[in-house]
Enzyme design. Structure first.
Site, PDB file in Angstrom:
ATOM      1  N   LYS A  48     -45.512 -12.850  63.296  1.00 27.68           N
ATOM      2  CA  LYS A  48     -46.084 -11.735  64.051  1.00 27.68           C
ATOM      3  C   LYS A  48     -46.193 -12.009  65.543  1.00 27.68           C
ATOM      4  O   LYS A  48     -46.455 -11.094  66.319  1.00 27.68           O
ATOM      5  CB  LYS A  48     -47.441 -11.363  63.456  1.00 27.68           C
ATOM      6  CG  LYS A  48     -47.346 -10.818  62.041  1.00 27.68           C
ATOM      7  CD  LYS A  48     -46.705  -9.438  62.023  1.00 27.68           C
ATOM      8  CE  LYS A  48     -46.776  -8.814  60.643  1.00 27.68           C
ATOM      9  NZ  LYS A  48     -46.425  -7.404  60.646  1.00 27.68           N
ATOM     10  N   SER A 282     -47.434 -14.832  51.009  1.00 26.28           N
ATOM     11  CA  SER A 282     -46.317 -13.879  51.047  1.00 26.28           C
ATOM     12  C   SER A 282     -44.974 -14.619  51.132  1.00 26.28           C
ATOM     13  O   SER A 282     -43.950 -14.103  50.681  1.00 26.28           O
ATOM     14  CB  SER A 282     -46.469 -12.895  52.208  1.00 26.28           C
ATOM     15  OG  SER A 282     -46.281 -13.552  53.440  1.00 26.28           O
TER      16      SER A 282
HETATM   17  C1  LIG Z   1     -48.425 -13.276  56.011  1.00 24.95           C
HETATM   18  C2  LIG Z   1     -47.725 -11.959  56.104  1.00 24.95           C
HETATM   19  N1  LIG Z   1     -46.679 -11.729  55.294  1.00 24.95           N
HETATM   20  C3  LIG Z   1     -46.021 -10.560  55.309  1.00 24.95           C
HETATM   21  C4  LIG Z   1     -46.414  -9.539  56.151  1.00 24.95           C
HETATM   22  C5  LIG Z   1     -45.671  -8.240  56.118  1.00 24.95           C
HETATM   23  O1  LIG Z   1     -44.808  -8.120  57.212  1.00 24.95           O
HETATM   24  P1  LIG Z   1     -44.428  -6.704  57.805  1.00 24.95           P
HETATM   25  O2  LIG Z   1     -45.683  -6.138  58.403  1.00 24.95           O
HETATM   26  O3  LIG Z   1     -43.370  -6.967  58.817  1.00 24.95           O
HETATM   27  O4  LIG Z   1     -43.947  -5.861  56.653  1.00 24.95           O
HETATM   28  C6  LIG Z   1     -47.489  -9.734  57.024  1.00 24.95           C
HETATM   29  C7  LIG Z   1     -47.942  -8.657  57.889  1.00 24.95           C
HETATM   30  O5  LIG Z   1     -49.022  -8.679  58.436  1.00 24.95           O
HETATM   31  C8  LIG Z   1     -48.151 -10.979  57.002  1.00 24.95           C
HETATM   32  O6  LIG Z   1     -49.194 -11.215  57.818  1.00 24.95           O
END
Ligand SMILES: Cc1ncc(COP(=O)(O)O)c(C=O)c1O
Length: 325
Positions: A48, A282
């Site tokens: 991010k 994630s």
């Molecule tokens: C740890 C983590 N994984 C995945 C995501 C998802 O990514 P995106 O917002 O680009 O779909 C986020 C989004 O905040 C995240 O913080």
């Protein structure tokens, strides 16, 4: 010239250009290759940072963000950390609005970068570590109120095209360069859909044959058209069961993969033990989904995933609790 061969003017120049590593121990016995982009090596320990920088620089360029104007955003912690770093360097006061259900490492980290962190209570019945779409609605209302009260710029990751553009302009071209443009599929766990949308667009422009898959929690696979049986899952950062995601177009999705909490957690633990990679929930979800692709429609091919943030962000959760030695 590689980034490490020269002096950088500020930490913002250290965002991006992350390594792509083959998970060959993880895939032993499976036909095909799984390549992981180590986004946790960004300065704020997540992908991010890229969107924080892009959204702020686009707002500066368009005049929407004036010198010294406050910046506000709703965050599960990672976007807030990226924005906190960018705002610290560029001199904007930053207010991060976050659910009390997200891990506290994130709030502490944002404060350390000088952000004001506003924590919003979860809905009655919601559990810490399990932030639902309903919890996020409360955070959104608080973010809107604070934006109005402070005359702030809202760095709205769910709506600003700078989010997906960061991945379209940087993450995806880096992957295309690092692979020589040769891979078969990409899968991504979706929160705002910024990384999925930006990468899928760039990959399909490069080679329409590259398949892009949406990854969702098995109990909250609403983009796949299934009812959410339990929106309060532990895979932090996405899977919010939101009815509409402005940055997401179903036309970019070649398929949908569901991953359980246990699959995501097991993959995180194996990543640490077998590959020396310390990543968050994630990332585990993406790796588990990548393995399902190699055992299914992409057998024998090459799959690319993002490892979105660091396992350090979850030391207070049960992700590493009693992890086997
Ligand atoms: C740890 C983590 N994984 C995945 C995501 C998802 O990514 P995106 O917002 O680009 O779909 C986020 C989004 O905040 C995240 O913080």
């Amino acid at each position: 010239m590689s980034r490490s061969a020269k002096t950088l003017p500020s930490i913002l120049d250290a965002v991006g250009d992350t390594p792509l590593v083959e998970l060959s121990r993880f895939t032993a016995g499976t036909q095909g290759r799984l390549l992981a982009k180590l986004e946790y090596l960004n300065p704020g320990l997540s992908k991010k940072d890229r969107i924080g920088l892009q959204m702020i620089e686009e707002a500066e360029a368009s005049g929407q963000l004036k010198p010294g104007q406050p910046v506000v955003e709703l965050t599960s912690g990672n976007t807030g950390t990226g924005l906190a770093i960018v705002c610290a360097i560029k001199g904007y006061p930053f207010v991060a609005v976050m659910s009390r259900g997200n891990s506290m490492e994130r709030a502490r980290m944002m404060s350390a970068f000088g952000a004001e962190v506003v924590l919003v209570d979860q809905l009655p019945g919601s559990k810490p570590g399990q932030v639902s779409g309903g919890d996020l609605d409360l955070v959104e209302r608080a973010a809107q109120r604070i934006t109005r009260e402070r005359g702030a710029f809202r760095a709205d990751q769910f709506r600003l095209p700078g989010n997906s553009r960061a991945h379209y302009l940087h993450t995806a071209p880096e992957i295309i360069r690092q692979t020589g443009g040769k891979f078969d599929a990409f899968c991504d766990f979706i929160g705002s859909a910024g990384s999925f949308a930006g990468c899928a667009r760039a990959f399909k422009e490069h080679d329409p044959g590259i398949k892009c898959f949406v990854v969702e929690p098995s109990t909250a696979a609403v983009l796949a058209g299934r009812p959410a049986t339990d929106p309060n899952h532990r895979i932090q950062g996405g899977g919010y069961s939101m009815a509409s995601l402005p940055l997401f177009s179903p036309l970019d999705a070649d398929g949908y993969i569901q991953v359980s909490e246990d699959q995501a957690i097991r993959a995180c633990r194996r990543l640490a033990r077998e590959e020396g990679i310390f990543a968050g929930f994630s990332s585990g979800a993406n790796v588990a989904a990548g393995i399902s692709l190699l055992r299914g429609p992409i057998s024998g091919g090459t799959v690319v995933v993002l490892l979105s943030d660091s396992g350090l962000k979850y030391l207070s959760t049960d992700l590493w609790e009693n992890a086997p030695h």
